[in-house]
Write a protein that holds these residues in place. Structure first.
Motif, PDB file in Angstrom:
ATOM      1  N   VAL A 249      10.744  -3.613   5.402  1.00 44.43           N
ATOM      2  CA  VAL A 249      12.110  -2.519   5.591  1.00 44.43           C
ATOM      3  C   VAL A 249      11.795  -1.816   4.473  1.00 44.43           C
ATOM      4  CG1 VAL A 249      14.314  -2.696   5.505  1.00 44.43           C
ATOM      5  CG2 VAL A 249      13.394  -4.079   6.903  1.00 44.43           C
TER       6      VAL A 249
ATOM      7  N   ASP B 163       9.593  -0.148   2.919  1.00 37.36           N
ATOM      8  CA  ASP B 163       8.635   0.765   3.174  1.00 37.36           C
ATOM      9  C   ASP B 163       9.242   1.963   3.881  1.00 37.36           C
ATOM     10  OD1 ASP B 163       5.659  -1.162   3.529  1.00 37.36           O
ATOM     11  OD2 ASP B 163       6.527  -0.697   1.803  1.00 37.36           O
ATOM     12  N   PHE B 164      10.516   1.695   4.487  1.00 36.33           N
ATOM     13  CA  PHE B 164      10.984   2.549   5.451  1.00 36.33           C
ATOM     14  C   PHE B 164      12.038   3.253   4.854  1.00 36.33           C
ATOM     15  CE2 PHE B 164       8.924   2.592   9.481  1.00 36.33           C
ATOM     16  CZ  PHE B 164       8.222   1.459   9.250  1.00 36.33           C
ATOM     17  N   ILE B 165      12.680   2.678   3.749  1.00 29.73           N
ATOM     18  CA  ILE B 165      13.945   3.082   3.224  1.00 29.73           C
ATOM     19  C   ILE B 165      13.661   4.450   2.412  1.00 29.73           C
ATOM     20  CG2 ILE B 165      15.723   2.527   1.423  1.00 29.73           C
ATOM     21  CD1 ILE B 165      15.751  -0.131   2.011  1.00 29.73           C
ATOM     22  N   ASP B 166      14.555   5.293   2.939  1.00 29.09           N
ATOM     23  CA  ASP B 166      14.309   6.723   2.288  1.00 29.09           C
ATOM     24  C   ASP B 166      15.713   7.286   2.414  1.00 29.09           C
ATOM     25  OD1 ASP B 166      13.395   9.044   1.505  1.00 29.09           O
ATOM     26  OD2 ASP B 166      11.585   9.038   2.904  1.00 29.09           O
ATOM     27  N   PRO B 167      16.142   7.976   1.508  1.00 36.75           N
ATOM     28  CA  PRO B 167      17.477   8.599   1.668  1.00 36.75           C
ATOM     29  C   PRO B 167      17.537   9.877   2.747  1.00 36.75           C
ATOM     30  CG  PRO B 167      16.836   8.486  -0.626  1.00 36.75           C
ATOM     31  CD  PRO B 167      15.643   8.263   0.017  1.00 36.75           C
TER      32      PRO B 167
END
Lengths: 666, 111
Positions: free
Chosen positions: A441, A443-447
């Motif tokens: 997860v 790796d996907f966290i992005d604002p």
């Protein structure tokens, strides 16, 4: 390495008789022993000359070894040489060595003379007597060396036990009257274990201990006590102290016992000091008032005080110590070491060797480049902050205190999430997912993930609109494709058929029925009626014959009947009109609408009898065939070409003892 | 906890599975199983071993470049925790996976 620095280990010196034994037995072993009087005279002479020479050489060698190993007193450091002199008497020592030297020379002479005589010996007896005389004289010479050898052995043993005193390094020399406490001091200050006893002259020789001070090694030399009489009257023991005093460049610690317990008054001690004063020239001197637990210098009477003053007037330092209760011992050590160090440094500076070192040393100091003052900066809050005080009741609560309150270290776990800074405080204790569907997860966290997802969705819509995702119906095959598919299907069927080992044409391939024939004839415009009648008649006849043959009994090999299919190349048995000369054919037993043959032309070749003259021969042939097959059948061979060996080494044929049989059965 | 990719077959190596090998030049290789590990030790090139993803991508049998791959990227700067962001991220992950699956199917059909 022998204990004293500068003296090497000396090999043991044998006694005179031992010496003789050694050399003579060596001669006996190492030279030839067999001689006879009717050898050639030259050989006899050689034999005896060799013996004499060999003995001489052995003596030479051994005496030479002794002479070289014992040190020449003049070659040693003056301290060692005078010590050895004191202990062993220089003259006696030199004399003993001289005597050995003379003995060696004499033996050489003897040997030379006798060898010369043997050279002209005319008989074995004469030569032998000469040899005997030579060896005898050498032996006598050696026997006369009994005393020197014994003395040298004593000296050697003593030398090996001398203490390892380095005359050049930093040394503290402890001297004074007997029983004043010199050995006790040495015991206290170093690891040496010198005998301390109430009687005088407990210490009979020099002892060395080592101590460490200012990262340097110091020798402390304990001497036997000195009595106050002139040098000539001193005995060996006292002379050792004197030697040490005279030759070692050391700091002198003159021990005094103010209480008089040693048996000597303060006056006597001071007098001794004055008499050995010349020996203290050029050395830092320390006067140690030992046994201060009993008497201190202040407690002394006036005369004693005056005497003490006179002693100290010579430039000596006074130290008060007590080896019994250990006060002042360290002071003594430190003062003595410092004094000696200063003295040594001073001497070195005066010498010329210093310049070589001083030129190479340079101490660098940073130069300030301007007048700016650069002081360390401490913020005001830090300066004014209240220092944490453990006992202050107002102190801030630590995590540790909370831990203690809630049950201690193992019971309570500290809440690390308490002070998190998050957008919403409710989120502090959330369980965060880490892995989902094989992906992280994190790796996907992005604002901006929402915007990117929107962009992706739009892209999807566009693709869908383009028809990218249209599900593909089967595209209409062209004619060629269909043919191709049919072709492949056919090929597959053929392959399957061949796999089953079948013929290409079925048995009934070229078969035509009577009715078919009649039809085609009618179509051709011919009349088939007559043919049909004949065919019916033939069929009936065939059926009757078959019945008859069945009653007669079939042939032996009934199986051949079904196997026969003697169709000839031409039309499959469509002969209606009789052809007598055509060979007989056997029709299949149950081929229904099939071959119709003429009665007469029915050929039934009995394959079993073909080629044989008669039944007898045929049956013999059969018997022979069976015979030939028997072995193979017994071994379960598939046929005459089956040569396969399933088991190369069957265990029952290769294991076990061959009791009474052959290897094809054990 | 991270799910790593197997160096050889590109499958996910869950924690507690597989072997990690560190070479003298400090390059780390993870393997999901002993099969991949043994293949690696035999010095086989995953791009030549038919059943690995590396081969399939290199041979053009599977979709290689796509917008959906841009979402999964190792980030070195941690983001402050935000519950809403986490929720949206999880949903986005699922949606992206769906889209990717669809696209892969289309690719396969047309390859």
């Amino acid at each position: 390495m022998s204990a004293a620095k500068g003296l090497k280990a000396i090999a043991p010196v044998p006694t005179a008789s031992d010496f003789l034994d050694i050399v003579l037995s060596k001669t006996q072993r190492k030279t030839p022993t067999v001689i006879h009087k009717n050898f050639k005279i030259s050989r006899i002479r050689n034999f005896y000359m060799r013996k004499v020479k060999f003995t001489q050489d052995s003596f030479d060698e051994k005496l030479g070894a002794i002479l070289t190993e014992f040190p020449m007193l003049d070659d040693l450091h003056p301290f060692l040489s005078s010590l050895l002199n004191v202990l062993y008497d220089k003259n006696h020592y030199k004399l003993a060595l001289g005597q050995l030297r003379t003995a060696r020379h004499l033996i050489d002479q003897v040997a030379k003379d006798y060898v010369r005589l043997i050279k002209f010996g005319d008989s074995m007896y004469r030569c032998k007597q000469l040899k005997r005389a030579a060896l005898g004289r050498m032996a006598t010479i050696m026997k006369r060396q009994k005393d020197p050898l014994a003395y040298l052995e004593q000296v050697r043993q003593h030398i090996s036990r001398l203490p390892a005193i380095d005359p050049t390094t930093r040394t503290l020399l402890v001297c004074g009257y007997p029983n004043v406490g010199k050995s006790s001091f040495v015991n206290k200050v170093t690891r040496a274990d010198v005998d301390v006893q109430p009687y005088a002259f407990t210490t009979k020789s020099l002892f060395v201990g080592h101590l460490d001070y200012k990262y340097l090694r110091w020798q402390v030399v304990d001497t036997p006590g000195i009595l106050d009489h002139p040098l000539e009257e001193m005995n060996t023991i006292e002379m050792q102290s004197i030697t040490a005093l005279a030759h070692l460049r050391a700091a002198v610690l003159y021990f005094m016992d103010l209480s008089g317990q040693c048996g000597y008054t303060v006056e006597a001690q001071c007098k001794l000091f004055h008499s050995i004063k010349p020996l203290f020239a050029g050395k830092p001197v320390l006067v140690v008032c030992n046994k201060s637990d009993i008497v201190k210098p202040d407690d002394l009477g006036d005369e004693d005080k005056a005497l003490l003053q006179s002693v100290l007037a010579e430039g000596a330092q006074l130290v008060i110590a007590s080896c019994y209760n250990e006060e002042g011992v360290m002071d003594v050590k430190n003062t003595a070491c410092d004094a000696l160090l200063a003295h040594r440094v001073e001497n070195k500076l005066k010498g010329s060797k210093v310049n070589a070192i001083a030129n190479r040393i340079h101490v660098a100091v940073p130069k300030p480049r301007d007048d700016l003052v650069r002081a360390p900066f401490i913020p005001d809050t830090v300066l004014s902050r209240k220092k944490f005080d453990k006992d202050d009741p107002e102190r801030p609560k630590l995590e540790r205190d909370i831990q203690e309150e809630n049950g201690g270290a193992g019971v309570h776990s500290i809440d690390t999430k308490k002070n998190y800074f998050l957008g919403n405080d409710e989120w502090k204790y959330d369980v965060i997912p880490e892995i989902m569907d094989g992906k992280n997860v994190a790796d996907f966290i992005d604002p901006d993930i929402m915007e990117r997802l929107e962009a992706l969705e739009r892209e999807e819509e566009k693709l869908e609109a383009d028809g990218f995702y249209d599900s593909d119906e089967e595209i209409v095959d062209s004619e060629d494709e269909r043919h191709a598919e049919a072709e492949t299907a056919r090929k597959l069927a053929l392959a399957k058929k061949h796999a089953k080992n079948r013929t290409n044409l079925p048995r009934t391939a070229g078969m035509r029925t009577i009715s078919e024939m009649a039809e085609s004839l009618t179509a051709a415009g011919l009349d088939p009626s007559r043919l049909q009648e004949r065919a019916a008649m033939l069929a009936k006849a065939r059926g009757a014959k078959r019945k008859r043959e069945g009653a007669e009994g079939m042939d032996v090999d009934a199986e051949d009947m079904s196997g026969d299919e003697d169709t000839y190349g031409d039309e499959a048995g469509m002969e209606v009109d009789g052809e007598e000369d055509t060979p007989r054919k056997r029709a299949k037993a149950n081929s229904g609408a099939a071959l119709a043959t003429t009665r007469a032309a029915r050929i039934r070749t009995n394959r079993l009898r073909a080629g044989m003259a008669d039944e007898v021969q045929a049956s013999k042939a059969v018997r022979l065939r069976n015979l030939g097959q028997r072995m193979r059948n017994m071994h379960a061979k598939a046929g005459e070409s089956d040569r396969a060996i399933r088991v190369k080494m069957p265990k029952h044929l290769y294991s076990g003892k061959r009791k009474g049989g052959k290897t094809d059965r054990r | 906890m991270r799910v790593e990719k197997c160096y050889f077959c590109s499958k996910p190596c869950y924690p507690g599975h597989g072997i990690a090998f560190v070479r003298n030049d400090a390059k780390m290789f993870r393997f999901c199983s002993s099969k991949c590990h043994k293949n690696f030790k035999m010095k086989r090139n995953p791009r030549k071993v038919k059943w690995t993803k590396a081969f399939r991508k290199a041979a053009g049998k599977e979709m290689n470049i796509d917008a959906t791959y841009e979402f999964e990227k190792r980030r070195n700067v941690p983001v402050r925790y935000d519950r809403e962001l986490m929720q949206t991220t999880v949903k986005a992950m699922q949606r992206v996976a769906e889209i990717r699956k669809r696209r892969e199917h289309a690719f396969w059909k047309n390859r």
